[in-house]
Design an enzyme around this catalytic site. Structure first.
Site, short mmCIF file in Angstrom:
data_model
loop_
_atom_site.label_atom_id
_atom_site.label_comp_id
_atom_site.label_asym_id
_atom_site.label_seq_id
_atom_site.Cartn_x
_atom_site.Cartn_y
_atom_site.Cartn_z
N ARG A 137 0.82 -1.20 0.00
CA ARG A 137 0.00 0.00 0.00
C ARG A 137 0.86 1.26 0.00
NH1 ARG A 137 -0.83 4.81 2.66
NH2 ARG A 137 -0.43 3.75 4.64
N ASP A 138 1.48 1.58 1.11
CA ASP A 138 2.25 2.82 1.21
C ASP A 138 3.47 2.78 0.30
OD1 ASP A 138 2.58 5.39 2.33
OD2 ASP A 138 4.11 4.64 3.68
N HIS A 194 6.82 4.94 12.09
CA HIS A 194 6.77 4.83 10.63
C HIS A 194 7.68 5.91 10.05
CE1 HIS A 194 4.12 4.09 6.90
NE2 HIS A 194 4.94 5.06 6.54
N HIS A 236 10.24 7.50 7.06
CA HIS A 236 10.75 7.56 5.70
C HIS A 236 12.23 7.95 5.77
CE1 HIS A 236 6.81 7.57 3.30
NE2 HIS A 236 6.52 7.24 4.54
N CYS A 239 5.49 9.81 -0.61
CA CYS A 239 4.16 10.35 -0.32
C CYS A 239 3.73 11.21 -1.49
CB CYS A 239 4.18 11.18 0.97
SG CYS A 239 2.58 11.95 1.32
N ASN A 270 9.92 4.59 2.19
CA ASN A 270 9.92 4.10 3.56
C ASN A 270 11.26 3.45 3.88
OD1 ASN A 270 6.86 4.11 4.50
ND2 ASN A 270 6.89 3.50 2.36
#
Length: 312
Positions: A28-29, A220, A222, A253, A262
């Site tokens: 997903r991300d 989380h 990056h 993002c 990430n």
């Protein structure tokens, strides 16, 4: 090459409870900001491979509008196509009640909701202020409570915003506590643009933990400035035991210019296992999965571990 075809067989052995739960957010991300479109079949294969690697949580997709995130327009087909392994959670991101209803229609049992600690970021990202976004989330979590659906929460821009710059820690605390009050079993604290450093990450986490139990927090990071692993370590030292990461360091993002991927799952698992902290993840399988995904994306892996293991 490692064999990933029979995921069900691969997961029949009893899972050992990890000391640190690594939440794999690559499908997903990771994929949402990749320019190379990945086919539905390959997305399903990616999730099945990650399940076979031993992750207890694999974030599968996002039921947002295809207009805003075209890479994930096939969310329903992906979710119904994966081989859901015993003991593995497959949360999906939902932005509102409509997204929740679409997710539930295909059997989703765990969702993730999101907001930001930055007013400016929220308005750019979802065209709503923080309080309005929390009202939308409240409507979703109320439905989830009635349906017995687990809810995970994300707070973006906890260490800085691309539009407003510094984000007050008090705002991060307020938003995180509100998500917890709304029923999120876990709140993930995201450095969306990857500008944080260990001291700032530690201070932010401690502040949030004064209002939300550390056992209900995740981090989380990056890796825009190369600080992600150091930030993870600082937060581990404070007691956090859930870390989000993405295979091959994919992502970024779509609403934060300059934000890179990430922190790579391969690098996180290597560090944790090297510290004697069990993750339950098979690093060799994970590296192979990262190589496979990088080939699909047509670019080198962002994982230092994977690069280090390339043949001479």
């Amino acid at each position: 090459m490692a064999e990933f075809g029979n995921v069900g067989a691969a997961m029949t052995t009893e899972r050992r409870e990890p000391e640190v739960r690594v939440v794999e957010v690559g499908p997903r991300d990771g994929l949402q900001n990749e320019k190379t479109l990945i086919s539905t079949i390959d997305k399903i294969a990616l999730i099945d491979r990650l399940s076979a690697c031993g992750f207890a949580t694999v974030e599968a997709t996002s039921f947002v509008s295809p207009k805003w995130v075209p890479q994930l327009a096939d969310a329903a087909d992906v979710f119904t196509g994966i081989a859901r392994a015993p003991g593995v959670r497959y949360p999906v991101l939902v932005p509102n009640v409509q997204g929740y209803e679409r997710a539930r229609a295909v059997g989703v049992e765990e969702i993730a909701v999101f907001t930001a600690a930055s007013e400016a970021f929220n308005r750019k990202n979802i065209n709503a202020g923080i309080d309005e976004s929390l009202e939308r989330i409240a409507a979703v979590t109320e439905l989830a409570r009635k349906d017995g659906v687990r809810v995970r929460g994300y707070v973006s821009t906890v260490l800085g915003c691309p539009y407003q710059g510094d984000v007050p820690v008090a705002q991060v605390v307020r938003v995180s506590a509100r998500l917890r009050d709304l029923g999120c079993y876990e709140v993930s604290l995201g450095d969306t643009i990857g500008i944080g450093t260990p001291g700032k990450a530690r201070a932010m986490l401690k502040a949030v933990a004064s209002e939300v139990p550390m056992s209900a927090l995740a981090v989380h990071f990056h890796d825009t400035y190369g600080q992600a692993l150091a930030n993870v370590l600082a937060c581990l030292e404070e007691g956090v035991r859930v870390v989000d990461s993405a295979v091959s360091g994919t992502g970024g993002c779509p609403y934060a210019r300059g934000a890179t991927g990430n922190v790579a799952s391969e690098d996180v698992v290597y560090m944790l296992e090297g510290m004697g902290m069990n993750t339950g993840v098979d690093l060799d399988r994970l590296v192979e999965t990262g190589r496979w995904l990088s080939a699909l994306l047509g670019r080198p892996s962002n994982s230092k571990v994977t690069v280090a293991r390339l043949p001479a």
